[in-house]
Write an enzyme that holds these catalytic residues in place. Structure first.
Site, PDB file in Angstrom:
ATOM      1  N   GLU A   1      17.092  -8.494 -39.824  1.00 33.19           N
ATOM      2  CA  GLU A   1      17.001  -9.911 -39.421  1.00 33.19           C
ATOM      3  C   GLU A   1      18.278 -10.431 -38.764  1.00 33.19           C
ATOM      4  O   GLU A   1      18.228 -11.375 -37.980  1.00 33.19           O
ATOM      5  CB  GLU A   1      16.635 -10.776 -40.630  1.00 33.19           C
ATOM      6  CG  GLU A   1      15.153 -10.791 -40.967  1.00 33.19           C
ATOM      7  CD  GLU A   1      14.261 -11.353 -39.855  1.00 33.19           C
ATOM      8  OE1 GLU A   1      14.653 -12.329 -39.203  1.00 33.19           O
ATOM      9  OE2 GLU A   1      13.169 -10.784 -39.644  1.00 33.19           O
TER      10      GLU A   1
ATOM     11  N   HIS B   1      20.204  -8.799 -36.590  1.00 37.49           N
ATOM     12  CA  HIS B   1      20.073  -8.480 -35.163  1.00 37.49           C
ATOM     13  C   HIS B   1      19.049  -9.403 -34.503  1.00 37.49           C
ATOM     14  O   HIS B   1      19.254  -9.887 -33.391  1.00 37.49           O
ATOM     15  CB  HIS B   1      19.580  -7.043 -34.979  1.00 37.49           C
ATOM     16  CG  HIS B   1      20.527  -5.989 -35.467  1.00 37.49           C
ATOM     17  ND1 HIS B   1      20.244  -5.184 -36.543  1.00 37.49           N
ATOM     18  CD2 HIS B   1      21.747  -5.596 -35.023  1.00 37.49           C
ATOM     19  CE1 HIS B   1      21.247  -4.329 -36.733  1.00 37.49           C
ATOM     20  NE2 HIS B   1      22.174  -4.562 -35.828  1.00 37.49           N
TER      21      HIS B   1
ATOM     22  N   VAL C   1      23.443 -13.529 -41.206  1.00 35.47           N
ATOM     23  CA  VAL C   1      22.150 -13.605 -41.894  1.00 35.47           C
ATOM     24  C   VAL C   1      22.264 -12.781 -43.179  1.00 35.47           C
ATOM     25  O   VAL C   1      22.771 -11.660 -43.162  1.00 35.47           O
ATOM     26  CB  VAL C   1      21.012 -13.063 -40.997  1.00 35.47           C
ATOM     27  CG1 VAL C   1      19.684 -13.109 -41.736  1.00 35.47           C
ATOM     28  CG2 VAL C   1      20.943 -13.849 -39.699  1.00 35.47           C
TER      29      VAL C   1
HETATM   30  P1  AMP Z   1      25.533  -3.516 -35.214  1.00 42.94           P
HETATM   31  O1  AMP Z   1      24.243  -2.939 -34.757  1.00 42.94           O
HETATM   32  O2  AMP Z   1      25.761  -3.412 -36.687  1.00 42.94           O
HETATM   33  O3  AMP Z   1      26.703  -3.022 -34.389  1.00 42.94           O
HETATM   34  O4  AMP Z   1      25.443  -5.073 -34.941  1.00 42.94           O
HETATM   35  C1  AMP Z   1      25.076  -5.566 -33.685  1.00 42.94           C
HETATM   36  C2  AMP Z   1      25.346  -7.043 -33.667  1.00 42.94           C
HETATM   37  O5  AMP Z   1      24.609  -7.687 -34.696  1.00 42.94           O
HETATM   38  C3  AMP Z   1      26.828  -7.387 -33.892  1.00 42.94           C
HETATM   39  O6  AMP Z   1      27.201  -8.461 -33.039  1.00 42.94           O
HETATM   40  C4  AMP Z   1      26.843  -7.798 -35.337  1.00 42.94           C
HETATM   41  O7  AMP Z   1      27.879  -8.704 -35.652  1.00 42.94           O
HETATM   42  C5  AMP Z   1      25.488  -8.473 -35.472  1.00 42.94           C
HETATM   43  N1  AMP Z   1      25.077  -8.475 -36.869  1.00 42.94           N
HETATM   44  C6  AMP Z   1      25.012  -7.415 -37.721  1.00 42.94           C
HETATM   45  N2  AMP Z   1      24.632  -7.819 -38.954  1.00 42.94           N
HETATM   46  C7  AMP Z   1      24.485  -9.166 -38.887  1.00 42.94           C
HETATM   47  C8  AMP Z   1      24.123 -10.179 -39.831  1.00 42.94           C
HETATM   48  N3  AMP Z   1      23.838  -9.883 -41.087  1.00 42.94           N
HETATM   49  N4  AMP Z   1      24.065 -11.457 -39.390  1.00 42.94           N
HETATM   50  C9  AMP Z   1      24.357 -11.766 -38.114  1.00 42.94           C
HETATM   51  N5  AMP Z   1      24.697 -10.863 -37.177  1.00 42.94           N
HETATM   52  C10 AMP Z   1      24.767  -9.580 -37.554  1.00 42.94           C
END
Ligand code: AMP
Length: 282
Positions: A35, A37, A176
């Site tokens: 959620e 993402h 989130v």
């Molecule tokens: P990642 O795939 O983990 O590299 O994350 C991709 C994007 O999603 C990055 O900008 C993260 O900061 C964002 N993201 C990951 N987890 C969350 C979360 N729980 N709430 C908000 N954004 C997130």
């Protein structure tokens, strides 16, 4: 939703879209959607005419002893989720497509990468800044969306975009969480149910910190001590760092005035988890 795997094709498609004067929003990710993402994608959908989500597990941002190989990948389920949210293009290039030869050029943001995760993960933010600037050049977005969950990453990308005059706006989106407070992360799936329960102490400690500030505590030392006391009650949680710092320079604060970032990283079983809370002045 169209899945695109080559740089040539994504550039050609978006060139065409831009001719219609459409704004483009980019959500860079490493896939394995949750959620968190989807919140970024929904925000991009709201604010832009065309939404592009990229999935690329970038080898250059992982250290030699980190989880690059083990990192969860699930393009099938990801594409279903992204399509449901209304993403227009899912850009999922291979490592060979992104790095066809040895990469000799790197983007290095100084100072704000020396602390927090940058102090433990040497080279990590150089890998992030380099791949994000490559994605910016491929997609040429008007807006790029990043989560506050990775607050330092958001600040690094913002600064890079400013210093290098990328013609786009970097937008931060709130973290989130699961209903019980655990920040959503693709790495949560490494946790056993016992570890998952123990990991809750991280968000709990951040809530405790925010309550202390609300009740007038201005001394970071007091807050740190209370948080560490709480976290130590969970032997499965090994704290890597805990920082109470300035929201821009990311330097430790000696007193909390208006704003502060309280950020932490911890190892829980095989997972390295990060979380943070922003203390905002009124
Ligand atoms: P990642 O795939 O983990 O590299 O994350 C991709 C994007 O999603 C990055 O900008 C993260 O900061 C964002 N993201 C990951 N987890 C969350 C979360 N729980 N709430 C908000 N954004 C997130």
């Amino acid at each position: 939703m169209k899945i695109v795997t080559t740089i040539k094709e994504i550039k050609a498609i978006l060139k065409q879209e831009r001719r219609g004067d459409k704004t483009i929003g980019l959500v860079p990710t490493m896939g394995c959607f949750h959620e968190g993402h989807l919140a970024l994608m929904r925000r991009a959908k709201e604010e832009c005419d065309v939404t592009v989500t990229s999935i690329f597990v970038n080898p250059t941002q992982f250290g030699p002893s980190e989880d690059f190989e083990a990192y969860p990948r699930d393009l099938k389920s990801d594409s279903k989720m992204a399509e449901k949210v209304g993403v227009d293009y899912l850009f999922a290039p291979s490592v060979e497509e992104m790095y066809p030869e040895e990469n000799l050029t790197h983007v290095n943001v100084e100072k704000i990468t020396d602390v927090l995760c940058g102090a433990c993960r040497i080279g990590h933010f150089q890998g992030v800044a380099t791949v994000v600037s490559k994605l910016f050049n491929m997609v040429n977005p008007d807006f790029a969306y990043f989560g506050e969950k990775d607050y330092q990453q958001l600040m690094v990308v913002k600064r890079m975009a400013k210093d290098l005059n990328f013609d786009l706006q970097v937008v931060g989106v709130s973290t989130v969480r699961e209903e019980d407070g655990l920040a959503m992360s693709s790495r949560n799936r490494y946790l056993s149910s016992e570890e998952r329960k123990a990991a809750l102490v991280l968000s709990k400690s951040l809530r405790l910190a925010s309550e202390m500030v609300e009740n007038g505590e201005k001394n970071p030392g007091e807050i740190r001590e209370s948080m560490i006391r709480l976290i130590k009650k969970e032997p499965l949680v090994n704290l890597e760092y805990l920082s109470i710092c300035d929201t821009i320079s990311l330097r430790e604060l000696t007193i909390i005035k208006r704003e502060a970032l309280i950020a932490l990283a911890a190892r829980v079983g095989k997972a390295r988890l990060i979380d943070n809370i922003l203390i905002k002045g009124n």
